[in-house]
Design a protein around this motif. Sequence first.
Motif, PDB file in Angstrom:
ATOM      1  N   ILE A  46       0.860  -1.188   0.000  1.00 57.07           N
ATOM      2  CA  ILE A  46       0.000   0.000   0.000  1.00 57.07           C
ATOM      3  C   ILE A  46       0.895   1.237   0.000  1.00 57.07           C
ATOM      4  O   ILE A  46       1.822   1.349   0.806  1.00 57.07           O
ATOM      5  CB  ILE A  46      -0.930   0.022   1.226  1.00 57.07           C
ATOM      6  CG1 ILE A  46      -1.817  -1.239   1.233  1.00 57.07           C
ATOM      7  CG2 ILE A  46      -1.787   1.279   1.236  1.00 57.07           C
ATOM      8  CD1 ILE A  46      -2.695  -1.339   2.443  1.00 57.07           C
ATOM      9  N   VAL A  47       0.646   2.134  -0.922  1.00 58.81           N
ATOM     10  CA  VAL A  47       1.399   3.386  -1.007  1.00 58.81           C
ATOM     11  C   VAL A  47       0.432   4.550  -0.802  1.00 58.81           C
ATOM     12  O   VAL A  47      -0.774   4.441  -1.052  1.00 58.81           O
ATOM     13  CB  VAL A  47       2.114   3.514  -2.372  1.00 58.81           C
ATOM     14  CG1 VAL A  47       3.136   2.413  -2.541  1.00 58.81           C
ATOM     15  CG2 VAL A  47       1.122   3.481  -3.526  1.00 58.81           C
ATOM     16  N   GLN A  48       0.994   5.652  -0.329  1.00 60.73           N
ATOM     17  CA  GLN A  48       0.199   6.854  -0.115  1.00 60.73           C
ATOM     18  C   GLN A  48       0.569   7.879  -1.183  1.00 60.73           C
ATOM     19  O   GLN A  48       1.734   8.238  -1.343  1.00 60.73           O
ATOM     20  CB  GLN A  48       0.457   7.440   1.276  1.00 60.73           C
ATOM     21  CG  GLN A  48      -0.422   8.642   1.598  1.00 60.73           C
ATOM     22  CD  GLN A  48      -0.215   9.146   3.019  1.00 60.73           C
ATOM     23  OE1 GLN A  48       0.680   8.664   3.704  1.00 60.73           O
ATOM     24  NE2 GLN A  48      -1.021  10.083   3.452  1.00 60.73           N
ATOM     25  N   THR A  49      -0.418   8.333  -1.917  1.00 52.61           N
ATOM     26  CA  THR A  49      -0.187   9.308  -2.975  1.00 52.61           C
ATOM     27  C   THR A  49      -0.026  10.700  -2.381  1.00 52.61           C
ATOM     28  O   THR A  49      -0.250  10.927  -1.181  1.00 52.61           O
ATOM     29  CB  THR A  49      -1.343   9.286  -3.983  1.00 52.61           C
ATOM     30  OG1 THR A  49      -2.555   9.644  -3.306  1.00 52.61           O
ATOM     31  CG2 THR A  49      -1.496   7.883  -4.581  1.00 52.61           C
ATOM     32  N   ARG A  56      -3.286   0.383  -3.325  1.00 45.54           N
ATOM     33  CA  ARG A  56      -2.632  -0.926  -3.266  1.00 45.54           C
ATOM     34  C   ARG A  56      -2.042  -1.243  -4.635  1.00 45.54           C
ATOM     35  O   ARG A  56      -2.733  -1.154  -5.655  1.00 45.54           O
ATOM     36  CB  ARG A  56      -3.619  -2.007  -2.852  1.00 45.54           C
ATOM     37  CG  ARG A  56      -3.004  -3.396  -2.771  1.00 45.54           C
ATOM     38  CD  ARG A  56      -3.987  -4.440  -2.262  1.00 45.54           C
ATOM     39  NE  ARG A  56      -4.099  -4.409  -0.820  1.00 45.54           N
ATOM     40  CZ  ARG A  56      -5.119  -3.883  -0.140  1.00 45.54           C
ATOM     41  NH1 ARG A  56      -6.116  -3.311  -0.801  1.00 45.54           N
ATOM     42  NH2 ARG A  56      -5.156  -3.891   1.173  1.00 45.54           N
ATOM     43  N   ILE A  57      -0.746  -1.596  -4.682  1.00 46.16           N
ATOM     44  CA  ILE A  57      -0.074  -1.896  -5.936  1.00 46.16           C
ATOM     45  C   ILE A  57       0.467  -3.317  -5.898  1.00 46.16           C
ATOM     46  O   ILE A  57       0.603  -3.928  -4.836  1.00 46.16           O
ATOM     47  CB  ILE A  57       1.078  -0.904  -6.230  1.00 46.16           C
ATOM     48  CG1 ILE A  57       2.186  -1.064  -5.180  1.00 46.16           C
ATOM     49  CG2 ILE A  57       0.571   0.517  -6.307  1.00 46.16           C
ATOM     50  CD1 ILE A  57       3.421  -0.245  -5.488  1.00 46.16           C
ATOM     51  N   SER A  58       0.790  -3.838  -7.075  1.00 44.64           N
ATOM     52  CA  SER A  58       1.353  -5.177  -7.202  1.00 44.64           C
ATOM     53  C   SER A  58       2.869  -5.106  -7.152  1.00 44.64           C
ATOM     54  O   SER A  58       3.473  -4.056  -7.414  1.00 44.64           O
ATOM     55  CB  SER A  58       0.890  -5.812  -8.519  1.00 44.64           C
ATOM     56  OG  SER A  58       1.648  -6.963  -8.819  1.00 44.64           O
ATOM     57  N   GLU A  59       3.494  -6.232  -6.839  1.00 42.82           N
ATOM     58  CA  GLU A  59       4.952  -6.293  -6.856  1.00 42.82           C
ATOM     59  C   GLU A  59       5.491  -6.191  -8.279  1.00 42.82           C
ATOM     60  O   GLU A  59       6.694  -5.993  -8.477  1.00 42.82           O
ATOM     61  CB  GLU A  59       5.439  -7.592  -6.230  1.00 42.82           C
ATOM     62  CG  GLU A  59       4.948  -8.836  -6.956  1.00 42.82           C
ATOM     63  CD  GLU A  59       5.210 -10.098  -6.168  1.00 42.82           C
ATOM     64  OE1 GLU A  59       5.410 -11.138  -6.797  1.00 42.82           O
ATOM     65  OE2 GLU A  59       5.200 -10.037  -4.934  1.00 42.82           O
ATOM     66  N   TYR A  64       7.604  -0.436  -7.650  1.00 42.60           N
ATOM     67  CA  TYR A  64       7.633  -1.185  -6.393  1.00 42.60           C
ATOM     68  C   TYR A  64       9.040  -1.222  -5.789  1.00 42.60           C
ATOM     69  O   TYR A  64       9.234  -0.931  -4.607  1.00 42.60           O
ATOM     70  CB  TYR A  64       7.113  -2.604  -6.599  1.00 42.60           C
ATOM     71  CG  TYR A  64       7.453  -3.521  -5.448  1.00 42.60           C
ATOM     72  CD1 TYR A  64       6.876  -3.340  -4.195  1.00 42.60           C
ATOM     73  CD2 TYR A  64       8.376  -4.549  -5.607  1.00 42.60           C
ATOM     74  CE1 TYR A  64       7.196  -4.163  -3.132  1.00 42.60           C
ATOM     75  CE2 TYR A  64       8.701  -5.378  -4.549  1.00 42.60           C
ATOM     76  CZ  TYR A  64       8.114  -5.191  -3.316  1.00 42.60           C
ATOM     77  OH  TYR A  64       8.441  -6.002  -2.258  1.00 42.60           O
ATOM     78  N   LEU A  65      10.048  -1.569  -6.575  1.00 43.75           N
ATOM     79  CA  LEU A  65      11.406  -1.690  -6.037  1.00 43.75           C
ATOM     80  C   LEU A  65      11.927  -0.347  -5.541  1.00 43.75           C
ATOM     81  O   LEU A  65      12.611  -0.282  -4.507  1.00 43.75           O
ATOM     82  CB  LEU A  65      12.336  -2.262  -7.101  1.00 43.75           C
ATOM     83  CG  LEU A  65      12.104  -3.725  -7.488  1.00 43.75           C
ATOM     84  CD1 LEU A  65      13.079  -4.147  -8.580  1.00 43.75           C
ATOM     85  CD2 LEU A  65      12.255  -4.636  -6.272  1.00 43.75           C
ATOM     86  N   ALA A  66      11.626   0.739  -6.260  1.00 44.30           N
ATOM     87  CA  ALA A  66      12.083   2.058  -5.827  1.00 44.30           C
ATOM     88  C   ALA A  66      11.423   2.483  -4.525  1.00 44.30           C
ATOM     89  O   ALA A  66      12.057   3.128  -3.674  1.00 44.30           O
ATOM     90  CB  ALA A  66      11.813   3.085  -6.927  1.00 44.30           C
ATOM     91  N   LEU A  67      10.161   2.105  -4.328  1.00 44.09           N
ATOM     92  CA  LEU A  67       9.468   2.448  -3.089  1.00 44.09           C
ATOM     93  C   LEU A  67       9.893   1.546  -1.935  1.00 44.09           C
ATOM     94  O   LEU A  67       9.958   1.992  -0.785  1.00 44.09           O
ATOM     95  CB  LEU A  67       7.952   2.346  -3.305  1.00 44.09           C
ATOM     96  CG  LEU A  67       7.340   3.354  -4.289  1.00 44.09           C
ATOM     97  CD1 LEU A  67       5.887   3.009  -4.562  1.00 44.09           C
ATOM     98  CD2 LEU A  67       7.452   4.771  -3.740  1.00 44.09           C
TER      99      LEU A  67
END
Length: 655
Positions: A46-49, A56-59, A64-67
């Motif tokens: 889960i990321v916050q904009t 919610r994002i997928s791997e 994803y890797l940068a976050l």
Amino acid sequence: MIGKIRLKLIGVRDKDGRIFNLPTAEEIVALIIGDFDGAFDKRDIIVQTQSGDLQRISELHPSYLALQYPLIFPYGEDGFRLGIKHRGVSVDCDILRTNNTMREYFSYIIQDRANQFSLLLNAQKLFQQFLVDSYTMIESARLAYIKTQQPKLRSQTFKNLNQSVQSGQSDASNCGKRILLPSSFTGGARYMMQKYLDVMAICKAVGYPDPFITVTCNPNWPEIYRCLKDKRLNPQDRPDIIARLFKIKINHLIQDFKKHKFFGGIQAIIYTIEFQKRGLPHAHICLFLSAENRFPTAKEIDLVISVEIPDKEMDAELYELVKQFMIHGPCGTDNPHCPCMVNLKCSKKFPKKYVDETCVDSEGYPVYQRRQSCNTVEKNGVLLDNRFVVPYNAILLKKYQCHINVEWCNQTGSIKYLFKYINKGPDRVTAYVYESTTTANVNPQNEEMTNNENLSNEREVDDVKAYLDCRYISTCEAAWRIFKFNIHYRFPPVEILPIHCEDGQAIVYDDNSNLCDVNESTKQIIERYCNLLVNMKRVSINKDNEELIEKLADALPHETWGTYLMMLRNKKGFSSLTLSKFIEKIEAREMEQIKISRMKVFDGEQDIGLYYKGGLNEKTTNLSPKVETAYNAKNSSGSSSKGSNSNTRILRRVS
């Protein structure tokens, strides 16, 4: 609200100690606990904009890797995503597979390139975490594909299928059993059983193995430090270098046995790579020597195996190597907390007794010459003598400068245990999670998290869950698997023949199939095969008529080519020219069908877009389930038999 949570590893020996043992090295690992639900393949990310909304994002999301690793990717570089093309591939090319897989992507970014600084490779423990995280993503993608293909993997014998049809059943989903984790998946229970049966077939064909060798990686090899020069890193900070160098050493060692004939002529070789929570990879190797090079007497064993401390004055180099690599302990009263101690006794039965001459005990295990002498070594402030020496070969120890345990195992009593030992499966731990604010006493119901808990006898066992339950993945294992190195090696290759009892062949079908249709198509396949044998005999009598062979090959449906190839190889009664021509034509048609299937699969990004048929060797084929077993057996997915220029093949029954 989640409180302070702690994880405790349980060291009670009520499980298989070879698999559920405690770690003996401090390292970053991935531990998969078995209390997940059916959505194990989906991470809760889960990321916050910037607007404050949660998403919610997928791997598989490019960010994803940068976050997840902002220190490694400070500029927010894109990570893996579906549809990354291979370099130099045009849109209208006819290459079968043009997209990178997840494994290929991670293998690419962890390469050490000349004149380029990599922040990832210098991240130390964060790099170790990245490796295990990457491999869990790869393995979850493979398991996700198997999960989605479950409706196509229902199986039962032809005899039971006939009985089901005769009883009036037509719903395929209520008959047979599912192949939840097929033998083509590297590391699964069926995969390990197939490897065990392969080595037993080799043992049956060429006899018992002679030397049993265990090689453990040495993190202080000078080659490792040459790679780390001017980088201010320790060997454990670069598990990728350790994995690469150990692979090179193992390949060189196998060449010493096969090509240079260190022990003499070789009939067969098998080895398995393991990690076992020690922080370093190691290999178990079995050698099957030719009859004229075996060790029939105890005196000849003494020529290649020693368990005594050399004289420091006579051979100072060997003395230091034995002191560093081949001394067990100290344990016992001198070190009661040694990992080998169980109930205040050494589980390896050290110290050994002094023996004047080599002999074999009643259980078939050798008792090596271990004479009493004045040669001793000091280890951790304790003087140790010959009773604590692990069997070794002096020449191999000097050449490879690592722990190389050489044992003699040519006895019937130790064969089955030996082969099951080297094919025991991946590492696991027993653990429980508790809140740190409470006492460490745990409910007995939660004392063990294993895959057999709370499963009734009427429920089907979830093989995927059982494989992941308490799975222990170290950094070296993650690097090894990302680089696609062999987990198992066997020479010569073993080919599975579809031999079975009458009407005992396994029939694979979909859940949505009609049992009557499945039964009828199976009868037609059997009838075609019987006609094939008759026609092949006729072709052989007619001096290998090319036209008849062409018509015969064209008459076979492509779904059965792999099965017919398995049946016809090594078939007696036909001329070799007839078989070679016929097999060549079928294989040509089979490869053409594979090309068509691959192009169909990658016309669009269906679901996750990754199609795996095996653990290490990715297959992007979309073959019919009827030939999946035959195709996987023919291609030996996840293991290797390369390096052989011989056409010798060992055959065994399908099990």
